[in-house]
Design a protein around this motif. Sequence first.
Motif, PDB file in Angstrom:
ATOM      1  N   VAL A 137      16.553 109.552  57.711  1.00 46.42           N
ATOM      2  CA  VAL A 137      16.856 110.141  56.406  1.00 46.42           C
ATOM      3  C   VAL A 137      17.188 109.074  55.367  1.00 46.42           C
ATOM      4  N   LYS A 138      17.996 108.098  55.746  1.00 49.36           N
ATOM      5  CA  LYS A 138      18.416 107.067  54.788  1.00 49.36           C
ATOM      6  C   LYS A 138      17.236 106.223  54.323  1.00 49.36           C
ATOM      7  N   LYS A 139      16.382 105.831  55.245  1.00 49.17           N
ATOM      8  CA  LYS A 139      15.215 104.998  54.892  1.00 49.17           C
ATOM      9  C   LYS A 139      14.278 105.764  53.958  1.00 49.17           C
ATOM     10  N   ARG A 140      13.996 107.033  54.283  1.00 49.50           N
ATOM     11  CA  ARG A 140      13.114 107.844  53.435  1.00 49.50           C
ATOM     12  C   ARG A 140      13.712 108.007  52.040  1.00 49.50           C
ATOM     13  N   ALA A 141      14.989 108.300  51.965  1.00 47.12           N
ATOM     14  CA  ALA A 141      15.634 108.464  50.655  1.00 47.12           C
ATOM     15  C   ALA A 141      15.569 107.172  49.856  1.00 47.12           C
ATOM     16  N   GLN A 142      15.810 106.049  50.521  1.00 42.11           N
ATOM     17  CA  GLN A 142      15.754 104.745  49.841  1.00 42.11           C
ATOM     18  C   GLN A 142      14.359 104.507  49.264  1.00 42.11           C
ATOM     19  N   LEU A 143      13.323 104.800  50.032  1.00 43.97           N
ATOM     20  CA  LEU A 143      11.956 104.579  49.569  1.00 43.97           C
ATOM     21  C   LEU A 143      11.592 105.516  48.415  1.00 43.97           C
ATOM     22  N   PHE A 144      12.029 106.760  48.481  1.00 47.58           N
ATOM     23  CA  PHE A 144      11.772 107.678  47.366  1.00 47.58           C
ATOM     24  C   PHE A 144      12.520 107.234  46.109  1.00 47.58           C
ATOM     25  N   LYS A 145      13.712 106.715  46.274  1.00 45.63           N
ATOM     26  CA  LYS A 145      14.467 106.226  45.117  1.00 45.63           C
ATOM     27  C   LYS A 145      13.762 105.050  44.456  1.00 45.63           C
ATOM     28  N   GLN A 146      13.053 104.250  45.251  1.00 41.62           N
ATOM     29  CA  GLN A 146      12.272 103.144  44.700  1.00 41.62           C
ATOM     30  C   GLN A 146      10.994 103.642  44.020  1.00 41.62           C
ATOM     31  N   LEU A 147      10.413 104.708  44.532  1.00 45.12           N
ATOM     32  CA  LEU A 147       9.164 105.247  43.987  1.00 45.12           C
ATOM     33  C   LEU A 147       9.395 106.014  42.684  1.00 45.12           C
ATOM     34  N   PHE A 148      10.420 106.854  42.655  1.00 49.77           N
ATOM     35  CA  PHE A 148      10.660 107.729  41.513  1.00 49.77           C
ATOM     36  C   PHE A 148      11.296 106.961  40.355  1.00 49.77           C
ATOM     37  N   GLY A 149      11.137 107.505  39.161  1.00 51.66           N
ATOM     38  CA  GLY A 149      11.735 106.900  37.979  1.00 51.66           C
ATOM     39  C   GLY A 149      13.246 106.955  37.998  1.00 51.66           C
ATOM     40  N   GLN A 150      13.792 108.082  38.504  1.00 53.43           N
ATOM     41  CA  GLN A 150      15.239 108.245  38.569  1.00 53.43           C
ATOM     42  C   GLN A 150      15.541 109.351  39.564  1.00 53.43           C
ATOM     43  N   THR A 151      16.656 109.189  40.297  1.00 49.84           N
ATOM     44  CA  THR A 151      17.069 110.208  41.265  1.00 49.84           C
ATOM     45  C   THR A 151      18.576 110.359  41.245  1.00 49.84           C
ATOM     46  N   GLY A 152      19.023 111.481  41.807  1.00 45.03           N
ATOM     47  CA  GLY A 152      20.433 111.628  42.117  1.00 45.03           C
ATOM     48  C   GLY A 152      20.728 110.857  43.398  1.00 45.03           C
ATOM     49  N   LYS A 153      21.963 110.936  43.853  1.00 46.34           N
ATOM     50  CA  LYS A 153      22.337 110.231  45.077  1.00 46.34           C
ATOM     51  C   LYS A 153      21.698 110.865  46.305  1.00 46.34           C
ATOM     52  N   ARG A 154      21.594 112.199  46.308  1.00 46.86           N
ATOM     53  CA  ARG A 154      21.087 112.903  47.491  1.00 46.86           C
ATOM     54  C   ARG A 154      19.754 113.560  47.193  1.00 46.86           C
ATOM     55  N   LEU A 155      18.766 113.240  48.029  1.00 46.23           N
ATOM     56  CA  LEU A 155      17.478 113.912  47.977  1.00 46.23           C
ATOM     57  C   LEU A 155      16.877 113.890  49.369  1.00 46.23           C
ATOM     58  N   TYR A 156      16.064 114.896  49.661  1.00 45.28           N
ATOM     59  CA  TYR A 156      15.363 114.946  50.942  1.00 45.28           C
ATOM     60  C   TYR A 156      13.996 115.553  50.701  1.00 45.28           C
ATOM     61  N   ILE A 157      12.975 114.836  51.137  1.00 44.94           N
ATOM     62  CA  ILE A 157      11.596 115.274  50.927  1.00 44.94           C
ATOM     63  C   ILE A 157      10.865 115.179  52.252  1.00 44.94           C
ATOM     64  N   GLU A 158      10.310 116.308  52.677  1.00 47.34           N
ATOM     65  CA  GLU A 158       9.545 116.373  53.925  1.00 47.34           C
ATOM     66  C   GLU A 158       8.189 115.696  53.737  1.00 47.34           C
ATOM     67  N   SER A 159       7.621 115.245  54.855  1.00 49.92           N
ATOM     68  CA  SER A 159       6.242 114.745  54.829  1.00 49.92           C
ATOM     69  C   SER A 159       5.300 115.937  54.913  1.00 49.92           C
ATOM     70  N   THR A 160       4.169 115.902  54.404  1.00 52.32           N
ATOM     71  CA  THR A 160       3.672 114.844  53.557  1.00 52.32           C
ATOM     72  C   THR A 160       3.939 115.182  52.093  1.00 52.32           C
ATOM     73  N   PHE A 161       4.247 114.157  51.346  1.00 53.95           N
ATOM     74  CA  PHE A 161       4.472 114.288  49.917  1.00 53.95           C
ATOM     75  C   PHE A 161       3.419 113.436  49.226  1.00 53.95           C
ATOM     76  N   LYS A 162       2.868 113.946  48.126  1.00 50.93           N
ATOM     77  CA  LYS A 162       1.872 113.202  47.358  1.00 50.93           C
ATOM     78  C   LYS A 162       2.207 113.272  45.875  1.00 50.93           C
TER      79      LYS A 162
END
Length: 185
Positions: A42-67
Amino acid sequence: MTELEKMLSGQDYFASDKQLVKMRFDARDRLDEINAVKQSDVKKRAQLFKQLFGQTGKRLYIESTFKCDYGCNITVGENFYANFGCVILDAAKVTFGDDCMLAPQVGIYTAAHPLDPVARNKGIEFAKPITLGHNCWVGGNAVINPGVTLGNNVVVASGAVVTKSFGDDLVIGGNPARVIKSIHD
């Protein structure tokens, strides 16, 4: 103006512009990396999404597959959740408030094409931003079209095709989506 500047300002742009193509391929490479990470990390996925997105809150969870197209044009608030198979075409800004949830197979599409076949066949596109307020829940296989704004506390029924904006505290559904009832009824 560059094609990127045109795209982000809602003007017609050439989607095959080298800069835009590179940005999309870079995003796809990052998505391949994210979608390959185990769901349990969970932590690794959240970290990678935070790098991909323009801005995020502290908590997010996105199931695979996301495009998505670019990623950098997506802003999510606190406690964002997207279920399996979510697709966000973010040629324009896509903004989610806090506590938003997307069910499986939701499509959020800012990108659009001219009705004129000559312009369309030349690769011309345009994009309109999409905004969802706080506490929105989008049901499975629903589609949010370019330029839509949904207020706070909106529930989008499964399979809905949302082609226009709606205010707060509503349940909407159908094709095209219409008000089914108020949350407070």
